[in-house]
Design a protein around this motif. Structure first.
Motif, PDB file in Angstrom:
ATOM      1  N   ARG A   1     -18.905  70.683  94.906  1.00 40.15           N
ATOM      2  CA  ARG A   1     -19.663  71.643  95.699  1.00 40.15           C
ATOM      3  C   ARG A   1     -18.908  72.958  95.814  1.00 40.15           C
ATOM      4  O   ARG A   1     -17.699  72.986  95.995  1.00 40.15           O
ATOM      5  N   MET A   2     -19.660  74.025  95.745  1.00 40.98           N
ATOM      6  CA  MET A   2     -19.079  75.349  95.911  1.00 40.98           C
ATOM      7  C   MET A   2     -18.986  75.656  97.402  1.00 40.98           C
ATOM      8  O   MET A   2     -19.707  75.075  98.209  1.00 40.98           O
ATOM      9  N   THR A   3     -18.108  76.576  97.733  1.00 44.53           N
ATOM     10  CA  THR A   3     -18.018  76.999  99.128  1.00 44.53           C
ATOM     11  C   THR A   3     -19.311  77.729  99.494  1.00 44.53           C
ATOM     12  O   THR A   3     -20.026  78.238  98.624  1.00 44.53           O
ATOM     13  N   LEU A   4     -19.590  77.793 100.776  1.00 41.94           N
ATOM     14  CA  LEU A   4     -20.804  78.451 101.238  1.00 41.94           C
ATOM     15  C   LEU A   4     -20.826  79.923 100.835  1.00 41.94           C
ATOM     16  O   LEU A   4     -21.857  80.447 100.406  1.00 41.94           O
ATOM     17  N   SER A   5     -19.682  80.584 100.926  1.00 39.06           N
ATOM     18  CA  SER A   5     -19.642  82.002 100.546  1.00 39.06           C
ATOM     19  C   SER A   5     -19.888  82.186  99.046  1.00 39.06           C
ATOM     20  O   SER A   5     -20.562  83.133  98.638  1.00 39.06           O
ATOM     21  N   SER A   6     -19.380  81.261  98.225  1.00 41.49           N
ATOM     22  CA  SER A   6     -19.645  81.330  96.785  1.00 41.49           C
ATOM     23  C   SER A   6     -21.120  81.120  96.496  1.00 41.49           C
ATOM     24  O   SER A   6     -21.707  81.813  95.667  1.00 41.49           O
ATOM     25  N   LYS A   7     -21.716  80.144  97.182  1.00 43.47           N
ATOM     26  CA  LYS A   7     -23.147  79.902  96.986  1.00 43.47           C
ATOM     27  C   LYS A   7     -23.969  81.132  97.345  1.00 43.47           C
ATOM     28  O   LYS A   7     -24.853  81.541  96.596  1.00 43.47           O
ATOM     29  N   TRP A   8     -23.675  81.731  98.487  1.00 42.08           N
ATOM     30  CA  TRP A   8     -24.419  82.909  98.922  1.00 42.08           C
ATOM     31  C   TRP A   8     -24.244  84.056  97.929  1.00 42.08           C
ATOM     32  O   TRP A   8     -25.205  84.760  97.610  1.00 42.08           O
ATOM     33  N   ALA A   9     -23.036  84.259  97.452  1.00 43.59           N
ATOM     34  CA  ALA A   9     -22.770  85.351  96.514  1.00 43.59           C
ATOM     35  C   ALA A   9     -23.509  85.124  95.195  1.00 43.59           C
ATOM     36  O   ALA A   9     -24.151  86.047  94.667  1.00 43.59           O
ATOM     37  N   ILE A  10     -23.439  83.909  94.683  1.00 46.46           N
ATOM     38  CA  ILE A  10     -24.120  83.590  93.419  1.00 46.46           C
ATOM     39  C   ILE A  10     -25.628  83.743  93.588  1.00 46.46           C
ATOM     40  O   ILE A  10     -26.304  84.382  92.778  1.00 46.46           O
ATOM     41  N   TRP A  11     -26.179  83.142  94.642  1.00 46.15           N
ATOM     42  CA  TRP A  11     -27.635  83.175  94.824  1.00 46.15           C
ATOM     43  C   TRP A  11     -28.139  84.573  95.145  1.00 46.15           C
ATOM     44  O   TRP A  11     -29.223  84.964  94.697  1.00 46.15           O
ATOM     45  N   ALA A  12     -27.378  85.354  95.904  1.00 47.18           N
ATOM     46  CA  ALA A  12     -27.805  86.725  96.210  1.00 47.18           C
ATOM     47  C   ALA A  12     -27.797  87.582  94.943  1.00 47.18           C
ATOM     48  O   ALA A  12     -28.769  88.315  94.674  1.00 47.18           O
ATOM     49  N   SER A  13     -26.731  87.489  94.153  1.00 51.75           N
ATOM     50  CA  SER A  13     -26.680  88.287  92.923  1.00 51.75           C
ATOM     51  C   SER A  13     -27.725  87.796  91.926  1.00 51.75           C
ATOM     52  O   SER A  13     -28.375  88.597  91.247  1.00 51.75           O
ATOM     53  N   PHE A  14     -27.925  86.481  91.858  1.00 51.80           N
ATOM     54  CA  PHE A  14     -28.966  85.949  90.980  1.00 51.80           C
ATOM     55  C   PHE A  14     -30.352  86.401  91.439  1.00 51.80           C
ATOM     56  O   PHE A  14     -31.192  86.776  90.614  1.00 51.80           O
ATOM     57  N   GLY A  15     -30.602  86.369  92.739  1.00 53.23           N
ATOM     58  CA  GLY A  15     -31.897  86.793  93.264  1.00 53.23           C
ATOM     59  C   GLY A  15     -32.195  88.243  92.932  1.00 53.23           C
ATOM     60  O   GLY A  15     -33.311  88.586  92.521  1.00 53.23           O
ATOM     61  N   LEU A  16     -31.185  89.106  93.098  1.00 56.31           N
ATOM     62  CA  LEU A  16     -31.359  90.516  92.764  1.00 56.31           C
ATOM     63  C   LEU A  16     -31.558  90.695  91.262  1.00 56.31           C
ATOM     64  O   LEU A  16     -32.388  91.495  90.827  1.00 56.31           O
ATOM     65  N   LEU A  17     -30.823  89.932  90.471  1.00 55.10           N
ATOM     66  CA  LEU A  17     -30.948  90.001  89.016  1.00 55.10           C
ATOM     67  C   LEU A  17     -32.354  89.583  88.577  1.00 55.10           C
ATOM     68  O   LEU A  17     -33.011  90.287  87.803  1.00 55.10           O
ATOM     69  N   ALA A  18     -32.834  88.457  89.087  1.00 57.10           N
ATOM     70  CA  ALA A  18     -34.168  87.969  88.727  1.00 57.10           C
ATOM     71  C   ALA A  18     -35.257  88.912  89.241  1.00 57.10           C
ATOM     72  O   ALA A  18     -36.211  89.228  88.520  1.00 57.10           O
ATOM     73  N   ALA A  19     -35.121  89.379  90.473  1.00 56.40           N
ATOM     74  CA  ALA A  19     -36.133  90.266  91.050  1.00 56.40           C
ATOM     75  C   ALA A  19     -36.207  91.586  90.297  1.00 56.40           C
ATOM     76  O   ALA A  19     -37.307  92.087  90.018  1.00 56.40           O
ATOM     77  N   SER A  20     -35.060  92.149  89.948  1.00 60.23           N
ATOM     78  CA  SER A  20     -35.077  93.425  89.227  1.00 60.23           C
ATOM     79  C   SER A  20     -35.623  93.249  87.811  1.00 60.23           C
ATOM     80  O   SER A  20     -36.316  94.128  87.295  1.00 60.23           O
ATOM     81  N   GLY A  74     -17.803  84.144  87.212  1.00 57.21           N
ATOM     82  CA  GLY A  74     -16.396  84.016  86.837  1.00 57.21           C
ATOM     83  C   GLY A  74     -15.537  83.493  87.980  1.00 57.21           C
ATOM     84  O   GLY A  74     -14.577  82.747  87.757  1.00 57.21           O
ATOM     85  N   SER A  75     -15.906  83.828  89.197  1.00 53.47           N
ATOM     86  CA  SER A  75     -15.105  83.383  90.344  1.00 53.47           C
ATOM     87  C   SER A  75     -15.228  81.884  90.593  1.00 53.47           C
ATOM     88  O   SER A  75     -14.352  81.299  91.223  1.00 53.47           O
ATOM     89  N   VAL A  76     -16.292  81.263  90.106  1.00 53.96           N
ATOM     90  CA  VAL A  76     -16.424  79.809  90.297  1.00 53.96           C
ATOM     91  C   VAL A  76     -15.985  79.021  89.059  1.00 53.96           C
ATOM     92  O   VAL A  76     -16.106  77.808  89.041  1.00 53.96           O
ATOM     93  N   LEU A  77     -15.466  79.720  88.053  1.00 58.28           N
ATOM     94  CA  LEU A  77     -15.029  79.021  86.843  1.00 58.28           C
ATOM     95  C   LEU A  77     -14.020  77.913  87.154  1.00 58.28           C
ATOM     96  O   LEU A  77     -14.155  76.788  86.699  1.00 58.28           O
ATOM     97  N   HIS A  78     -13.006  78.244  87.926  1.00 58.37           N
ATOM     98  CA  HIS A  78     -11.972  77.252  88.204  1.00 58.37           C
ATOM     99  C   HIS A  78     -12.428  76.219  89.230  1.00 58.37           C
ATOM    100  O   HIS A  78     -12.248  75.027  89.048  1.00 58.37           O
ATOM    101  N   SER A  79     -13.026  76.687  90.288  1.00 56.71           N
ATOM    102  CA  SER A  79     -13.327  75.786  91.397  1.00 56.71           C
ATOM    103  C   SER A  79     -14.532  74.892  91.167  1.00 56.71           C
ATOM    104  O   SER A  79     -14.582  73.797  91.704  1.00 56.71           O
ATOM    105  N   HIS A  80     -15.480  75.290  90.394  1.00 58.43           N
ATOM    106  CA  HIS A  80     -16.694  74.490  90.233  1.00 58.43           C
ATOM    107  C   HIS A  80     -16.871  74.021  88.786  1.00 58.43           C
ATOM    108  O   HIS A  80     -16.965  72.824  88.528  1.00 58.43           O
ATOM    109  N   ILE A  81     -16.876  74.952  87.865  1.00 58.26           N
ATOM    110  CA  ILE A  81     -17.209  74.616  86.480  1.00 58.26           C
ATOM    111  C   ILE A  81     -16.140  73.728  85.842  1.00 58.26           C
ATOM    112  O   ILE A  81     -16.457  72.717  85.221  1.00 58.26           O
ATOM    113  N   ARG A  82     -14.901  74.076  86.037  1.00 55.85           N
ATOM    114  CA  ARG A  82     -13.818  73.295  85.424  1.00 55.85           C
ATOM    115  C   ARG A  82     -13.795  71.855  85.954  1.00 55.85           C
ATOM    116  O   ARG A  82     -13.653  70.905  85.192  1.00 55.85           O
TER     117      ARG A  82
END
Length: 174
Positions: free
Chosen positions: A25-44, A88-96
């Motif tokens: 599991r990712m930290t709550l702040s990582s989840k919010w950052a990923i989902w917020a940037s993804f939401g803006l990316l998808a919406a734009s 990139g910030s979740v590469l070590h903590s989640h993906i690896r």
């Protein structure tokens, strides 16, 4: 000053790591950052699609682009930078750790591959595509973007199912 967090001995740490499942599991702040940037990316990206294909008008000398097209492209470029940074910030903590645990690998690798493909096709569109090739690269980019959106949203759903051991998804994505 005394260390507030006592460190486990090497032997105890190895035993602890071997006997407990690796948390993915990712930290709550990582989840919010990923989902917020993804939401803006998808919406734009969706805003650009709408502006490009539904909001163009006919002028005296032909078709005129919507004023939302350049704005949506600028938002899309900025949100891409944030999305790539937070990925990139979740590469070590989640993906690896997910790779080591052999869980949810298919959708995870699909998310990564599609993000790489989208970044590449976006760069080609921005820097290298000729006017003749631009419509083809544009279609490849936005179709992949829509598929990426679906894959990105389904990835945590599949992960929860594999973590809980429920459903047939568990055996498919181990």
């Amino acid at each position: 000053m005394k260390n507030p967090r006592p460190q486990p001995s090497r032997a105890g740490h190895a035993i602890h790591m071997a006997t407990h499942a690796t948390p993915l599991r990712m930290t709550l702040s990582s989840k919010w950052a990923i989902w917020a940037s993804f939401g803006l990316l998808a919406a734009s990206g969706c805003l650009w699609l709408i502006a490009r294909y539904a909001l163009r008008t006919q002028g005296q000398f032909g078709e005129l682009p919507s004023p939302l097209e350049p704005l949506s492209m600028k938002l899309h470029g900025v949100s891409l930078l944030f999305m790539l940074f937070f990925t990139g910030s979740v590469l070590h903590s989640h993906i690896r750790r997910a790779i080591r645990s052999h869980r949810n690998r298919v959708s995870g690798w699909l998310v990564i591959a599609m993000l790489v493909a989208l970044s590449g096709s976006g760069e080609v569109l921005y820097y290298f595509a000729s006017e003749q090739a631009r419509p083809i690269w544009s279609e490849v980019h936005w179709i992949t973007g829509l598929l990426f959106t679906l894959t990105f949203v389904l990835h945590p759903v599949i992960g929860r199912k594999s973590r809980n051991g429920s459903g047939k998804l568990n055996s498919l994505y181990k």
